[in-house]
Design an enzyme around this catalytic site. Structure first.
Site, PDB file in Angstrom:
ATOM      1  N   GLU A  82       0.813  -1.224   0.000  1.00  0.00           N
ATOM      2  CA  GLU A  82       0.000   0.000   0.000  1.00  0.00           C
ATOM      3  C   GLU A  82       0.846   1.274   0.000  1.00  0.00           C
ATOM      4  O   GLU A  82       0.318   2.366  -0.203  1.00  0.00           O
ATOM      5  CB  GLU A  82      -0.933  -0.008   1.218  1.00  0.00           C
ATOM      6  CG  GLU A  82      -2.024  -1.066   1.104  1.00  0.00           C
ATOM      7  CD  GLU A  82      -2.819  -1.263   2.386  1.00  0.00           C
ATOM      8  OE1 GLU A  82      -2.332  -0.845   3.455  1.00  0.00           O
ATOM      9  OE2 GLU A  82      -3.919  -1.836   2.310  1.00  0.00           O
ATOM     10  N   GLU A 113       7.536 -22.199   7.431  1.00  0.00           N
ATOM     11  CA  GLU A 113       7.865 -21.330   8.569  1.00  0.00           C
ATOM     12  C   GLU A 113       8.868 -21.957   9.526  1.00  0.00           C
ATOM     13  O   GLU A 113       9.355 -21.290  10.432  1.00  0.00           O
ATOM     14  CB  GLU A 113       6.595 -20.953   9.331  1.00  0.00           C
ATOM     15  CG  GLU A 113       5.949 -22.090  10.101  1.00  0.00           C
ATOM     16  CD  GLU A 113       4.810 -21.596  10.999  1.00  0.00           C
ATOM     17  OE1 GLU A 113       4.863 -21.906  12.196  1.00  0.00           O
ATOM     18  OE2 GLU A 113       3.897 -20.927  10.497  1.00  0.00           O
TER      19      GLU A 113
END
Length: 270
Positions: A82, A113
């Protein structure tokens, strides 16, 4: 580091969720969500320190890296994505990395992960250096991809911070600036996409927005550097110009077209 209480895994304050009416489910979720902003308020001093450290480095061309897995990784990528449209900075100034790579944005990548070394490999692909900052995001505060990444970054003299929901966690103990938001147990036990994820989004908004204000990407209260890549944003930009320069909408649109950005149009016609 000694044992710590993993708050994110504690049993929900509510039980027999399946027996609740829809209104009861939603009302109780909302009751829990109301705790989130107050928990975030408690960590403002740490967020403030991070923003100030970032601002100094950004002036010298530094970058902000978010690293995370699952929901946490996606939220970091969302915040990074953004920055260019909202504040007009190149996309390589704020970068979100997720365990498992871009595939993991939409679909979980099994065991990605759990690799303690992969984050540093990913960071090195971007030629990370001492002018950059790494923020590890992990609700649990134990995700190997994230803890390994911040430890490696810190070893190389890079400033590190974290956003976690478990104070006293290994992640919080591995960074220069820990931001540990205690939102309490989740409505659905262990579902950290809920309050924990909401708190992470709030903190990420605070970090990036405050940073952009500090480095001059906002004037007054306006996004004067936003990219004008759709009609809504062109209209918004023109309205900003009408307010600042006291001209009509047609004139504002003409100035926007001529100068290419709200800031350039305003600066040239003050």
């Amino acid at each position: 580091m000694g044992e710590f209480t993993k708050i994110t895994e504690q049993t929900s304050l509510y039980d027999h969720l399946e027996n609740m009416t829809t209104d009861e489910i939603l009302s109780n979720m909302n009751k829990e969500d109301q705790k989130v902003a107050l928990a975030v308020q408690e960590v403002i001093p740490a967020v403030s320190r991070l923003v100030d450290e970032l601002a100094v480095r950004f002036v010298d061309g530094g970058r902000l890296f978010y690293i995370g897995a699952g929901t946490s990784g996606r939220l970091g990528i969302l915040d990074a994505s953004e920055i260019p449209p909202t504040f007009g900075l190149p996309h390589e100034r704020v970068i979100g990395l997720i365990a498992g790579g871009d595939t993991a944005i939409r679909k979980a990548v099994e065991f990605a992960e759990d690799d303690t070394q992969q984050a540093w490999v990913d960071l090195k692909e971007h030629d990370i250096n001492k002018n950059d900052v790494v923020v590890g995001i992990a609700a649990s505060g134990t995700t190997p991809y994230v803890t390994g990444g911040v430890k490696d970054a810190r070893k190389h003299g890079i400033l590190t911070a974290c956003i976690t929901n478990n104070p006293g966690s290994p992640l919080a103990g591995s960074v220069d600036i820990p931001i540990a938001v205690n939102v309490g147990p989740e409505f659905v036990t262990g579902s950290t996409r809920m309050k924990s994820g909401t708190s992470q989004k709030l903190v990420l908004n605070m970090i990036s927005t405050a940073l952009m204000i500090k480095i001059g990407r906002v004037e007054g209260n306006k996004m004067v550097n936003m990219q004008l890549n759709n009609n809504k944003l062109v209209d918004r930009g023109a309205r900003f110009i009408t307010e600042v320069l006291n001209v009509d909408m047609d004139k504002a649109l003409a100035l926007l077209k001529k100068h290419g950005s709200v800031k350039a149009a305003i600066d040239a016609n003050k």
